[in-house]
Design a protein around this motif. Sequence first.
Motif, PDB file in Angstrom:
ATOM      1  N   GLU A 212     -33.106  44.743 -19.990  1.00 37.85           N
ATOM      2  CA  GLU A 212     -32.221  44.940 -21.130  1.00 37.85           C
ATOM      3  C   GLU A 212     -32.818  44.270 -22.364  1.00 37.85           C
ATOM      4  O   GLU A 212     -33.636  43.354 -22.269  1.00 37.85           O
ATOM      5  CB  GLU A 212     -30.848  44.347 -20.834  1.00 37.85           C
ATOM      6  N   GLY A 213     -32.394  44.720 -23.546  1.00 40.25           N
ATOM      7  CA  GLY A 213     -32.831  44.085 -24.777  1.00 40.25           C
ATOM      8  C   GLY A 213     -32.267  42.682 -24.909  1.00 40.25           C
ATOM      9  O   GLY A 213     -31.170  42.390 -24.428  1.00 40.25           O
ATOM     10  N   LEU A 214     -33.019  41.805 -25.540  1.00 38.26           N
ATOM     11  CA  LEU A 214     -32.572  40.441 -25.795  1.00 38.26           C
ATOM     12  C   LEU A 214     -31.722  40.396 -27.063  1.00 38.26           C
ATOM     13  O   LEU A 214     -31.807  41.291 -27.916  1.00 38.26           O
ATOM     14  CB  LEU A 214     -33.791  39.528 -25.948  1.00 38.26           C
ATOM     15  N   PRO A 215     -30.912  39.353 -27.228  1.00 40.81           N
ATOM     16  CA  PRO A 215     -30.081  39.258 -28.436  1.00 40.81           C
ATOM     17  C   PRO A 215     -30.899  39.297 -29.728  1.00 40.81           C
ATOM     18  O   PRO A 215     -30.416  39.780 -30.762  1.00 40.81           O
ATOM     19  CB  PRO A 215     -29.370  37.910 -28.267  1.00 40.81           C
ATOM     20  N   GLU A 216     -32.131  38.788 -29.680  1.00 39.01           N
ATOM     21  CA  GLU A 216     -32.960  38.730 -30.884  1.00 39.01           C
ATOM     22  C   GLU A 216     -33.676  40.050 -31.167  1.00 39.01           C
ATOM     23  O   GLU A 216     -34.322  40.182 -32.221  1.00 39.01           O
ATOM     24  CB  GLU A 216     -34.016  37.621 -30.733  1.00 39.01           C
ATOM     25  N   GLU A 217     -33.592  40.999 -30.244  1.00 36.45           N
ATOM     26  CA  GLU A 217     -34.326  42.254 -30.368  1.00 36.45           C
ATOM     27  C   GLU A 217     -33.424  43.391 -30.853  1.00 36.45           C
ATOM     28  O   GLU A 217     -32.205  43.276 -30.837  1.00 36.45           O
ATOM     29  CB  GLU A 217     -34.899  42.668 -29.007  1.00 36.45           C
ATOM     30  N   ALA A 218     -34.056  44.497 -31.195  1.00 31.19           N
ATOM     31  CA  ALA A 218     -33.297  45.733 -31.386  1.00 31.19           C
ATOM     32  C   ALA A 218     -32.613  46.072 -30.061  1.00 31.19           C
ATOM     33  O   ALA A 218     -33.182  45.846 -28.992  1.00 31.19           O
ATOM     34  CB  ALA A 218     -34.239  46.858 -31.805  1.00 31.19           C
ATOM     35  N   PRO A 219     -31.405  46.605 -30.107  1.00 30.83           N
ATOM     36  CA  PRO A 219     -30.621  46.824 -28.882  1.00 30.83           C
ATOM     37  C   PRO A 219     -31.090  48.046 -28.100  1.00 30.83           C
ATOM     38  O   PRO A 219     -30.424  49.089 -28.062  1.00 30.83           O
ATOM     39  CB  PRO A 219     -29.200  47.004 -29.412  1.00 30.83           C
ATOM     40  N   THR A 220     -32.238  47.935 -27.467  1.00 34.74           N
ATOM     41  CA  THR A 220     -32.763  48.998 -26.614  1.00 34.74           C
ATOM     42  C   THR A 220     -33.196  48.405 -25.282  1.00 34.74           C
ATOM     43  O   THR A 220     -33.552  47.223 -25.205  1.00 34.74           O
ATOM     44  CB  THR A 220     -33.979  49.697 -27.251  1.00 34.74           C
ATOM     45  N   ARG A 221     -33.171  49.243 -24.234  1.00 37.40           N
ATOM     46  CA  ARG A 221     -33.738  48.835 -22.961  1.00 37.40           C
ATOM     47  C   ARG A 221     -35.246  49.010 -23.025  1.00 37.40           C
ATOM     48  O   ARG A 221     -35.760  49.893 -23.725  1.00 37.40           O
ATOM     49  CB  ARG A 221     -33.147  49.644 -21.808  1.00 37.40           C
ATOM     50  N   ARG A 222     -35.969  48.174 -22.278  1.00 40.64           N
ATOM     51  CA  ARG A 222     -37.426  48.133 -22.376  1.00 40.64           C
ATOM     52  C   ARG A 222     -38.058  48.443 -21.025  1.00 40.64           C
ATOM     53  O   ARG A 222     -37.547  48.030 -19.976  1.00 40.64           O
ATOM     54  CB  ARG A 222     -37.899  46.751 -22.841  1.00 40.64           C
TER      55      ARG A 222
ATOM     56  N   HIS B 181     -40.369  57.289 -30.407  1.00 37.62           N
ATOM     57  CA  HIS B 181     -40.150  58.109 -29.227  1.00 37.62           C
ATOM     58  C   HIS B 181     -39.749  57.220 -28.055  1.00 37.62           C
ATOM     59  O   HIS B 181     -40.529  56.375 -27.602  1.00 37.62           O
ATOM     60  CB  HIS B 181     -41.421  58.883 -28.873  1.00 37.62           C
ATOM     61  N   PHE B 182     -38.536  57.396 -27.563  1.00 42.74           N
ATOM     62  CA  PHE B 182     -38.071  56.698 -26.375  1.00 42.74           C
ATOM     63  C   PHE B 182     -38.530  57.500 -25.152  1.00 42.74           C
ATOM     64  O   PHE B 182     -38.495  58.739 -25.162  1.00 42.74           O
ATOM     65  CB  PHE B 182     -36.550  56.575 -26.381  1.00 42.74           C
ATOM     66  N   ARG B 183     -38.929  56.799 -24.091  1.00 38.69           N
ATOM     67  CA  ARG B 183     -39.506  57.492 -22.939  1.00 38.69           C
ATOM     68  C   ARG B 183     -38.993  56.901 -21.633  1.00 38.69           C
ATOM     69  O   ARG B 183     -38.585  55.740 -21.581  1.00 38.69           O
ATOM     70  CB  ARG B 183     -41.035  57.400 -22.981  1.00 38.69           C
ATOM     71  N   GLY B 184     -39.070  57.691 -20.574  1.00 40.25           N
ATOM     72  CA  GLY B 184     -38.705  57.222 -19.251  1.00 40.25           C
ATOM     73  C   GLY B 184     -39.893  56.619 -18.530  1.00 40.25           C
ATOM     74  O   GLY B 184     -41.041  57.047 -18.740  1.00 40.25           O
ATOM     75  N   THR B 185     -39.633  55.660 -17.676  1.00 39.27           N
ATOM     76  CA  THR B 185     -40.712  54.994 -16.944  1.00 39.27           C
ATOM     77  C   THR B 185     -41.509  55.990 -16.105  1.00 39.27           C
ATOM     78  O   THR B 185     -42.744  55.945 -16.079  1.00 39.27           O
ATOM     79  CB  THR B 185     -40.127  53.888 -16.055  1.00 39.27           C
ATOM     80  N   ASP B 186     -40.823  56.884 -15.418  1.00 41.31           N
ATOM     81  CA  ASP B 186     -41.523  57.849 -14.570  1.00 41.31           C
ATOM     82  C   ASP B 186     -42.433  58.757 -15.394  1.00 41.31           C
ATOM     83  O   ASP B 186     -43.548  59.086 -14.964  1.00 41.31           O
ATOM     84  CB  ASP B 186     -40.522  58.697 -13.780  1.00 41.31           C
ATOM     85  N   ALA B 187     -41.961  59.162 -16.560  1.00 36.10           N
ATOM     86  CA  ALA B 187     -42.760  60.058 -17.395  1.00 36.10           C
ATOM     87  C   ALA B 187     -44.030  59.370 -17.884  1.00 36.10           C
ATOM     88  O   ALA B 187     -45.122  59.962 -17.877  1.00 36.10           O
ATOM     89  CB  ALA B 187     -41.933  60.543 -18.583  1.00 36.10           C
ATOM     90  N   VAL B 188     -43.909  58.108 -18.308  1.00 40.74           N
ATOM     91  CA  VAL B 188     -45.086  57.375 -18.775  1.00 40.74           C
ATOM     92  C   VAL B 188     -46.035  57.110 -17.605  1.00 40.74           C
ATOM     93  O   VAL B 188     -47.259  57.254 -17.733  1.00 40.74           O
ATOM     94  CB  VAL B 188     -44.669  56.064 -19.454  1.00 40.74           C
ATOM     95  N   ALA B 189     -45.486  56.753 -16.453  1.00 36.93           N
ATOM     96  CA  ALA B 189     -46.316  56.522 -15.273  1.00 36.93           C
ATOM     97  C   ALA B 189     -47.086  57.779 -14.885  1.00 36.93           C
ATOM     98  O   ALA B 189     -48.258  57.715 -14.478  1.00 36.93           O
ATOM     99  CB  ALA B 189     -45.462  56.042 -14.110  1.00 36.93           C
ATOM    100  N   ALA B 190     -46.446  58.938 -15.021  1.00 37.11           N
ATOM    101  CA  ALA B 190     -47.114  60.197 -14.684  1.00 37.11           C
ATOM    102  C   ALA B 190     -48.296  60.462 -15.609  1.00 37.11           C
ATOM    103  O   ALA B 190     -49.357  60.912 -15.163  1.00 37.11           O
ATOM    104  CB  ALA B 190     -46.116  61.349 -14.754  1.00 37.11           C
ATOM    105  N   ARG B 191     -48.143  60.172 -16.891  1.00 35.91           N
ATOM    106  CA  ARG B 191     -49.251  60.382 -17.824  1.00 35.91           C
ATOM    107  C   ARG B 191     -50.387  59.395 -17.531  1.00 35.91           C
ATOM    108  O   ARG B 191     -51.566  59.749 -17.629  1.00 35.91           O
ATOM    109  CB  ARG B 191     -48.771  60.199 -19.268  1.00 35.91           C
TER     110      ARG B 191
END
Length: 211
Positions: free
Chosen positions: A192-202, A167-177
Amino acid sequence: MATGHGRVRGSYDAVAEEYLGRIGGELAYKVVDRALLGVVVEEAAGGVVADLGCGPGHVAGWLAEQGAGVVGVDLSPRMVELARREQPKAEFRTGDLLALPAADGEFAAAVALYSVIHLEPEELLPAFVEMWRVLRPGGVLLVSFHLGDEVRRMEEWWGHRVDVDFHFRGTDAVAARLAEAGFAVEARLEREGLPEEAPTRRGYLLARRPR
């Protein structure tokens, strides 16, 4: 145990050895993660840090090397078995984020790195309530997650058959919970994701249980 957690547990049992080999050394190139974990160690001030969703124990091991007492908790018995083998300086327990095997106020601080990504939307608040419970007043919690608004299901992972949702989530949504659970969010970071990681923002959130 909540519906669906058996799928997560079985999936991580299946990939545990491969996960250790591929992910176990990740902190060597994750400068931001090490910095944030260093904040947690300093905030714990010699108390015990919980690593919630600890996997094969590599983060717990790093925390222990910094002088913290550490208890790792993971849903996967195989992951816990590997963690105990690989990281003898930390303690490890098998357990669910919705029913943590810990006493009220047992921990000075906690980290949950990419473990909440497997929770259903309605499970996020109860999980944060549990994290609030096991933290002492004034304790901090570091949470990380993949940024977005999608759900990715994996049925094959490194050549193993699995059945797990991310489940990908937004920062505001997680902060609200977190706020609903009683935490005060003190810092937020996105990268941003690192070259060694899966290509997702964190995303990262540092929250505190008020005194």
